[in-house]
Each structure stands twice: as C-alpha cells, then as structure tokens.
Design a protein around this motif. Structure first.
Motif, PDB file in Angstrom:
ATOM      1  N   ALA A  89       0.801  -1.220   0.000  1.00 42.12           N
ATOM      2  CA  ALA A  89       0.000   0.000   0.000  1.00 42.12           C
ATOM      3  C   ALA A  89       0.835   1.272   0.000  1.00 42.12           C
ATOM      4  CB  ALA A  89      -0.947   0.002   1.191  1.00 42.12           C
ATOM      5  N   GLY A  90       2.047   1.153   0.353  1.00 40.75           N
ATOM      6  CA  GLY A  90       2.887   2.343   0.327  1.00 40.75           C
ATOM      7  C   GLY A  90       3.070   2.956   1.703  1.00 40.75           C
ATOM      8  N   PRO A  91       3.968   3.933   1.768  1.00 39.57           N
ATOM      9  CA  PRO A  91       4.334   4.527   3.052  1.00 39.57           C
ATOM     10  C   PRO A  91       3.191   5.267   3.746  1.00 39.57           C
ATOM     11  CG  PRO A  91       5.533   5.577   1.237  1.00 39.57           C
ATOM     12  CD  PRO A  91       4.736   4.466   0.657  1.00 39.57           C
ATOM     13  N   GLU A  92       2.203   5.743   2.981  1.00 39.61           N
ATOM     14  CA  GLU A  92       1.111   6.484   3.611  1.00 39.61           C
ATOM     15  C   GLU A  92       0.246   5.591   4.509  1.00 39.61           C
ATOM     16  OE1 GLU A  92      -0.449   5.419  -0.535  1.00 39.61           O
ATOM     17  OE2 GLU A  92       1.443   6.052   0.307  1.00 39.61           O
ATOM     18  N   TYR A  93       0.315   4.265   4.281  1.00 42.70           N
ATOM     19  CA  TYR A  93      -0.461   3.325   5.102  1.00 42.70           C
ATOM     20  C   TYR A  93       0.408   2.568   6.099  1.00 42.70           C
ATOM     21  CZ  TYR A  93      -4.152   4.278   1.761  1.00 42.70           C
ATOM     22  OH  TYR A  93      -5.089   4.901   0.989  1.00 42.70           O
ATOM     23  N   ALA A  94       1.653   2.888   6.194  1.00 46.21           N
ATOM     24  CA  ALA A  94       2.575   2.185   7.090  1.00 46.21           C
ATOM     25  C   ALA A  94       2.134   2.308   8.548  1.00 46.21           C
ATOM     26  CB  ALA A  94       3.996   2.712   6.915  1.00 46.21           C
ATOM     27  N   ALA A  95       1.686   3.479   8.946  1.00 44.98           N
ATOM     28  CA  ALA A  95       1.244   3.677  10.333  1.00 44.98           C
ATOM     29  C   ALA A  95      -0.002   2.829  10.632  1.00 44.98           C
ATOM     30  CB  ALA A  95       0.957   5.148  10.595  1.00 44.98           C
ATOM     31  N   ASP A  96      -0.931   2.757   9.647  1.00 39.72           N
ATOM     32  CA  ASP A  96      -2.127   1.934   9.843  1.00 39.72           C
ATOM     33  C   ASP A  96      -1.762   0.455   9.935  1.00 39.72           C
ATOM     34  OD1 ASP A  96      -3.782   4.138   9.851  1.00 39.72           O
ATOM     35  OD2 ASP A  96      -4.217   4.003   7.693  1.00 39.72           O
ATOM     36  N   ALA A  97      -0.863   0.017   9.059  1.00 40.38           N
ATOM     37  CA  ALA A  97      -0.428  -1.384   9.082  1.00 40.38           C
ATOM     38  C   ALA A  97       0.247  -1.705  10.416  1.00 40.38           C
ATOM     39  CB  ALA A  97       0.514  -1.665   7.916  1.00 40.38           C
ATOM     40  N   ALA A  98       1.059  -0.789  10.900  1.00 44.44           N
ATOM     41  CA  ALA A  98       1.734  -0.999  12.190  1.00 44.44           C
ATOM     42  C   ALA A  98       0.710  -1.052  13.328  1.00 44.44           C
ATOM     43  CB  ALA A  98       2.757   0.105  12.437  1.00 44.44           C
ATOM     44  N   ALA A  99      -0.311  -0.210  13.269  1.00 44.49           N
ATOM     45  CA  ALA A  99      -1.347  -0.209  14.303  1.00 44.49           C
ATOM     46  C   ALA A  99      -2.121  -1.524  14.316  1.00 44.49           C
ATOM     47  CB  ALA A  99      -2.295   0.970  14.099  1.00 44.49           C
ATOM     48  N   VAL A 100      -2.451  -2.036  13.121  1.00 47.78           N
ATOM     49  CA  VAL A 100      -3.150  -3.318  13.027  1.00 47.78           C
ATOM     50  C   VAL A 100      -2.268  -4.428  13.578  1.00 47.78           C
ATOM     51  CG1 VAL A 100      -4.056  -5.053  11.416  1.00 47.78           C
ATOM     52  CG2 VAL A 100      -4.642  -2.639  11.113  1.00 47.78           C
ATOM     53  N   ASN A 101      -0.995  -4.414  13.244  1.00 45.92           N
ATOM     54  CA  ASN A 101      -0.055  -5.422  13.729  1.00 45.92           C
ATOM     55  C   ASN A 101       0.080  -5.352  15.254  1.00 45.92           C
ATOM     56  OD1 ASN A 101       1.728  -7.569  13.478  1.00 45.92           O
ATOM     57  ND2 ASN A 101       3.494  -6.210  13.338  1.00 45.92           N
ATOM     58  N   GLU A 102       0.171  -4.137  15.796  1.00 43.89           N
ATOM     59  CA  GLU A 102       0.277  -3.980  17.256  1.00 43.89           C
ATOM     60  C   GLU A 102      -0.988  -4.474  17.950  1.00 43.89           C
ATOM     61  OE1 GLU A 102       1.327   0.043  18.302  1.00 43.89           O
ATOM     62  OE2 GLU A 102       3.036   0.019  16.920  1.00 43.89           O
ATOM     63  N   ALA A 103      -2.147  -4.181  17.373  1.00 46.97           N
ATOM     64  CA  ALA A 103      -3.409  -4.637  17.964  1.00 46.97           C
ATOM     65  C   ALA A 103      -3.492  -6.166  17.947  1.00 46.97           C
ATOM     66  CB  ALA A 103      -4.594  -4.034  17.214  1.00 46.97           C
ATOM     67  N   ALA A 104      -3.078  -6.758  16.840  1.00 47.95           N
ATOM     68  CA  ALA A 104      -3.090  -8.224  16.745  1.00 47.95           C
ATOM     69  C   ALA A 104      -2.134  -8.834  17.766  1.00 47.95           C
ATOM     70  CB  ALA A 104      -2.724  -8.654  15.337  1.00 47.95           C
ATOM     71  N   THR A 105      -0.975  -8.216  17.953  1.00 44.79           N
ATOM     72  CA  THR A 105      -0.018  -8.711  18.944  1.00 44.79           C
ATOM     73  C   THR A 105      -0.608  -8.604  20.349  1.00 44.79           C
ATOM     74  OG1 THR A 105       1.845  -8.095  17.544  1.00 44.79           O
ATOM     75  CG2 THR A 105       2.315  -8.400  19.874  1.00 44.79           C
ATOM     76  N   ALA A 106      -1.302  -7.503  20.636  1.00 46.96           N
ATOM     77  CA  ALA A 106      -1.942  -7.343  21.946  1.00 46.96           C
ATOM     78  C   ALA A 106      -3.013  -8.414  22.170  1.00 46.96           C
ATOM     79  CB  ALA A 106      -2.544  -5.948  22.066  1.00 46.96           C
ATOM     80  N   ILE A 107      -3.732  -8.757  21.110  1.00 48.60           N
ATOM     81  CA  ILE A 107      -4.756  -9.800  21.208  1.00 48.60           C
ATOM     82  C   ILE A 107      -4.101 -11.143  21.531  1.00 48.60           C
ATOM     83  CG2 ILE A 107      -6.437 -11.151  19.866  1.00 48.60           C
ATOM     84  CD1 ILE A 107      -7.130  -8.483  18.421  1.00 48.60           C
ATOM     85  N   VAL A 108      -3.013 -11.447  20.854  1.00 46.76           N
ATOM     86  CA  VAL A 108      -2.304 -12.710  21.113  1.00 46.76           C
ATOM     87  C   VAL A 108      -1.821 -12.745  22.558  1.00 46.76           C
ATOM     88  CG1 VAL A 108      -0.246 -14.056  20.533  1.00 46.76           C
ATOM     89  CG2 VAL A 108      -1.680 -13.125  18.711  1.00 46.76           C
TER      90      VAL A 108
END
Length: 185
Positions: A89-108
């Motif tokens: 998706a490009g650098p403009e969505y990097a923060a969103d991708a990181a947020a989704v990844n962090e949320a998934a890690t918190a769920i785990v």
C-alpha cells in the motif's frame, strides 16, 4: 469457718453451670456442623455436586481454550494482512499497518493469559475433588445415614437459587461455543 465451704460450694455450682452452658454450645455447634456436612453430601445415588462443578469448570476451560485458539488464529490473519498492507500500500499506510499489527499482537498476548487462567481453574478443580473426598470420608466417620443426607438435600434444593446453576453444557441441552459463534456469524 462455714463461710469458706459455702464460698467453695457457690464456685462449684457456678463452674457446673458454666460447664453445662459450654456443653450446650458445643452440642449446638456439633449439630450445626453435622447439618452442614450433610448439606455438602450428594443424595444417595446422585452424582456428587462438586463433581458437577468440576465438570462445569472443565467445560469452561475447554471452551475458553477453543475460543482463545480461534482468537489467536484470527489475530495471526490480521498480522499477515498488516504485513501485506505495509508491503503493497505504500508509506502512507505504514502507520495503519503498524497499528493493526500492534493490535493483533496485543490480542495474542491477552490470549496467552487464558492459558494461565486455565491452569488456575484446573488447580481449583483439584482442590474441589479433594474437598469432595474429605466430605465423603467425614460423612462416613460421622455415621451419617444415606436417608439423612437425602432429606437434608431435599430441603437445601427447595431453597436453592436457580441462578447459581450457571449455563448448561451441550450434554445438558445447552449451547456450546460453536453454536453461539454460529448465532453471531
């Protein structure tokens, strides 16, 4: 000289009265304890009540483990999607991708807590089984007759709180976690 023996006689009467009062209190306590022990015992021929609690707790642990496994599986899917988003998706969505990844890690991480909870519940189950065995032994030692247990149990059941029964298992005609998941799917 007569005063001293009368004084001792009065002390003796007072001591006897205190001893009788103490004996009455002990008898009442023993009767109450006996009734409470009988109340803990299952009626003759019925499955042990603590055994039912153990089975319920076992079902809670099993269903919670299943739910945690499914949550972790979905969190892993989220993490994989976040990586794909970040890559494509490009650098403009990097923060969103990181947020989704962090949320998934918190769920785990939260699901890992479930394992600790399951271990604790299994310890409680072991303790309940030990209490059940000791109550059975105490009933045996006290010589409590099965019909005495049954009559007390019937009185306890008549006053019982139906809300304390909790949810039923699939074997009891209740819904399992899969059926509940299907309702919300």
């Amino acid at each position: 000289m007569d005063i001293l023996p009368q004084h001792r006689a009065a002390e003796h009467v007072d001591s006897l009265a205190e001893a009788r009062a103490e004996m009455r209190q002990m008898a009442a306590l023993l009767a109450q304890t006996r009734a409470e022990v009988i109340g803990l015992a299952p009626p003759p021929g019925a499955p042990p009540r603590l055994g039912e609690a153990n089975d319920t707790l076992d079902m809670v642990v099993i269903e919670t483990e299943r739910a945690a496994f499914e949550i972790m599986r979905q969190a892993e899917r989220m993490q994989a999607a976040a990586v794909r988003l970040d890559d494509t998706a490009g650098p403009e969505y990097a923060a969103d991708a990181a947020a989704v990844n962090e949320a998934a890690t918190a769920i785990v991480m939260a699901c890992i807590f479930q394992d600790i909870t399951g271990q604790r519940i299994r310890k409680v189950i072991g303790a309940l089984r030990e209490v059940e065995a000791r109550v059975a032994r105490l009933i045996e030692l006290l010589g409590i007759a099965p019909d005495e247990v049954q009559s007390v149990q019937q009185g306890v059941e008549a006053v019982g709180d139906p809300l304390l029964n909790g949810p039923s298992s699939p074997e009891q005609g209740g819904l399992g976690q899969g059926a509940v998941d299907d309702l919300f799917a």
